[in-house]
Design a protein around this motif. Structure first.
Motif, PDB file in Angstrom:
ATOM      1  N   GLY A 176       0.809  -1.207   0.000  1.00 60.93           N
ATOM      2  CA  GLY A 176       0.000   0.000   0.000  1.00 60.93           C
ATOM      3  C   GLY A 176       0.843   1.258   0.000  1.00 60.93           C
ATOM      4  O   GLY A 176       0.408   2.311  -0.473  1.00 60.93           O
TER       5      GLY A 176
ATOM      6  N   ASP B 155      -2.944   4.240   1.860  1.00 60.78           N
ATOM      7  CA  ASP B 155      -2.897   5.184   0.735  1.00 60.78           C
ATOM      8  C   ASP B 155      -3.322   6.579   1.181  1.00 60.78           C
ATOM      9  O   ASP B 155      -2.774   7.583   0.721  1.00 60.78           O
ATOM     10  CB  ASP B 155      -3.805   4.693  -0.390  1.00 60.78           C
ATOM     11  CG  ASP B 155      -3.771   5.612  -1.599  1.00 60.78           C
ATOM     12  OD1 ASP B 155      -2.734   5.650  -2.279  1.00 60.78           O
ATOM     13  OD2 ASP B 155      -4.777   6.301  -1.842  1.00 60.78           O
ATOM     14  N   ARG B 156      -4.297   6.650   2.087  1.00 61.88           N
ATOM     15  CA  ARG B 156      -4.777   7.927   2.593  1.00 61.88           C
ATOM     16  C   ARG B 156      -3.663   8.674   3.330  1.00 61.88           C
ATOM     17  O   ARG B 156      -3.561   9.904   3.259  1.00 61.88           O
ATOM     18  CB  ARG B 156      -5.941   7.681   3.546  1.00 61.88           C
ATOM     19  CG  ARG B 156      -6.630   8.918   4.069  1.00 61.88           C
ATOM     20  CD  ARG B 156      -7.612   9.448   3.067  1.00 61.88           C
ATOM     21  NE  ARG B 156      -8.412  10.532   3.628  1.00 61.88           N
ATOM     22  CZ  ARG B 156      -9.343  11.171   2.949  1.00 61.88           C
ATOM     23  NH1 ARG B 156      -9.588  10.846   1.693  1.00 61.88           N
ATOM     24  NH2 ARG B 156     -10.035  12.152   3.499  1.00 61.88           N
TER      25      ARG B 156
ATOM     26  N   GLY C  46      -0.679   8.288   2.604  1.00 61.89           N
ATOM     27  CA  GLY C  46       0.453   8.122   1.701  1.00 61.89           C
ATOM     28  C   GLY C  46       1.397   9.302   1.632  1.00 61.89           C
ATOM     29  O   GLY C  46       2.612   9.120   1.519  1.00 61.89           O
TER      30      GLY C  46
ATOM     31  N   SER D 171       1.571   2.025  -3.838  1.00 66.97           N
ATOM     32  CA  SER D 171       0.450   2.661  -4.534  1.00 66.97           C
ATOM     33  C   SER D 171      -0.847   2.055  -4.020  1.00 66.97           C
ATOM     34  O   SER D 171      -0.854   0.970  -3.429  1.00 66.97           O
ATOM     35  CB  SER D 171       0.542   2.452  -6.053  1.00 66.97           C
ATOM     36  OG  SER D 171       0.341   1.090  -6.380  1.00 66.97           O
ATOM     37  N   ARG D 172      -1.937   2.778  -4.260  1.00 66.39           N
ATOM     38  CA  ARG D 172      -3.250   2.240  -3.876  1.00 66.39           C
ATOM     39  C   ARG D 172      -3.524   0.940  -4.631  1.00 66.39           C
ATOM     40  O   ARG D 172      -4.047  -0.025  -4.060  1.00 66.39           O
ATOM     41  CB  ARG D 172      -4.349   3.263  -4.196  1.00 66.39           C
ATOM     42  CG  ARG D 172      -5.753   2.746  -3.891  1.00 66.39           C
ATOM     43  CD  ARG D 172      -6.822   3.714  -4.357  1.00 66.39           C
ATOM     44  NE  ARG D 172      -6.699   4.998  -3.687  1.00 66.39           N
ATOM     45  CZ  ARG D 172      -7.543   6.011  -3.891  1.00 66.39           C
ATOM     46  NH1 ARG D 172      -8.545   5.872  -4.750  1.00 66.39           N
ATOM     47  NH2 ARG D 172      -7.372   7.149  -3.257  1.00 66.39           N
TER      48      ARG D 172
ATOM     49  N   ARG E 192       4.981   8.159   2.381  1.00 65.06           N
ATOM     50  CA  ARG E 192       5.883   8.078   1.238  1.00 65.06           C
ATOM     51  C   ARG E 192       6.981   9.135   1.269  1.00 65.06           C
ATOM     52  O   ARG E 192       7.811   9.169   0.364  1.00 65.06           O
ATOM     53  CB  ARG E 192       5.083   8.194  -0.063  1.00 65.06           C
ATOM     54  CG  ARG E 192       4.142   7.005  -0.281  1.00 65.06           C
ATOM     55  CD  ARG E 192       3.453   7.047  -1.627  1.00 65.06           C
ATOM     56  NE  ARG E 192       2.473   5.984  -1.730  1.00 65.06           N
ATOM     57  CZ  ARG E 192       1.159   6.166  -1.698  1.00 65.06           C
ATOM     58  NH1 ARG E 192       0.673   7.383  -1.594  1.00 65.06           N
ATOM     59  NH2 ARG E 192       0.338   5.139  -1.792  1.00 65.06           N
TER      60      ARG E 192
ATOM     61  N   LEU F 170      -6.458   1.119   1.773  1.00 62.68           N
ATOM     62  CA  LEU F 170      -6.947   2.475   1.519  1.00 62.68           C
ATOM     63  C   LEU F 170      -6.471   3.445   2.603  1.00 62.68           C
ATOM     64  O   LEU F 170      -6.176   4.609   2.318  1.00 62.68           O
ATOM     65  CB  LEU F 170      -8.472   2.483   1.435  1.00 62.68           C
ATOM     66  CG  LEU F 170      -9.069   1.777   0.203  1.00 62.68           C
ATOM     67  CD1 LEU F 170     -10.589   1.731   0.302  1.00 62.68           C
ATOM     68  CD2 LEU F 170      -8.641   2.479  -1.082  1.00 62.68           C
TER      69      LEU F 170
ATOM     70  N   GLY G 215      -1.598  -1.959  -3.090  1.00 64.54           N
ATOM     71  CA  GLY G 215      -2.175  -2.344  -1.810  1.00 64.54           C
ATOM     72  C   GLY G 215      -3.466  -3.116  -1.975  1.00 64.54           C
ATOM     73  O   GLY G 215      -3.678  -4.153  -1.323  1.00 64.54           O
TER      74      GLY G 215
END
Length: 205
Positions: free
Chosen positions: A30, A168-169, A171, A33-34, A175, A165, A37
């Protein structure tokens, strides 16, 4: 929904949500990338579907009856999880673009999720021992067992994509180079330790 189904749903939800190799793989992918994940989450759900199908079919009883087969599968699963851990630790020292490309392209997150879950031989045995406890006496076993198995799969289909998710939220923070290296180091260490435990356990028995 009767009381037994409510109780089973609560127990199964706890089993699915407990952090382990599946959770760690979803978090790791994840971060890339979404899509990665969610792909690994769907792979894990595929593994859950396989395990519940085996439990319903009674094939999991074979693993209980043949300890050598159980240990062999456990060792194989441990080696794979250990491989993922070492790979993650190595990627934590590489530039983010290179690490993301390696995970998204070569590692195939969907396959990673499925194999990580499918090679866990404890799962079908757990389901085999758990499902009969929630089949009312005198009721047809097959329809009820299929319903219980479906609940497990639906819980996995909700939980693991939700984790992907959420990662990713977050992220933008996860990241960031320093945070990404820290999270990859933690997830890589967790996978490596889990893999070592799975490898050493059958060797000690």
């Amino acid at each position: 929904m009767d009381a037994q189904l409510i109780a089973f749903t609560a127990v199964a939800a706890g089993m699915v949500a407990v952090p382990g190799a599946d959770f760690t793989v979803v978090v790791r992918n994840g971060m890339v990338s979404r899509r990665a994940g969610l792909a690994s989450a769907l792979g894990i759900v595929g593994g859950l579907l396989l395990h519940t199908a085996l439990a319903v079919a009674g094939v999991a009883a074979v693993l209980t009856a043949v300890p050598a087969l159980f240990r062999a599968l456990q060792l194989l699963g441990g080696v794979y999880v250990l491989h993922l851990g070492v790979r993650t630790l190595r990627s934590s020292g590489r530039p983010r673009e290179e690490a993301a490309e390696a995970t998204a392209g070569g590692a195939r997150p969907l396959r990673q999720g499925f194999v990580t879950n499918a090679l866990n031989p404890k799962a079908p045995i757990t389901f085999l021992s758990l499902l009969p406890q929630f089949v009312p006496a005198g009721s047809p076993a097959m329809p009820r067992t299929l319903l219980l198995a479906l609940i497990v799969v639906v819980l996995g289909l909700v939980w693991f994509p939700a984790v992907a998710l959420l990662v990713d939220r977050l992220g933008r923070w996860l990241r960031a180079p320093r945070a990404a290296r820290a999270v990859e180091a933690v997830t890589g260490t967790a996978l490596t330790v889990l893999g070592l435990v799975l490898v050493l356990e059958p060797l000690r028995s």
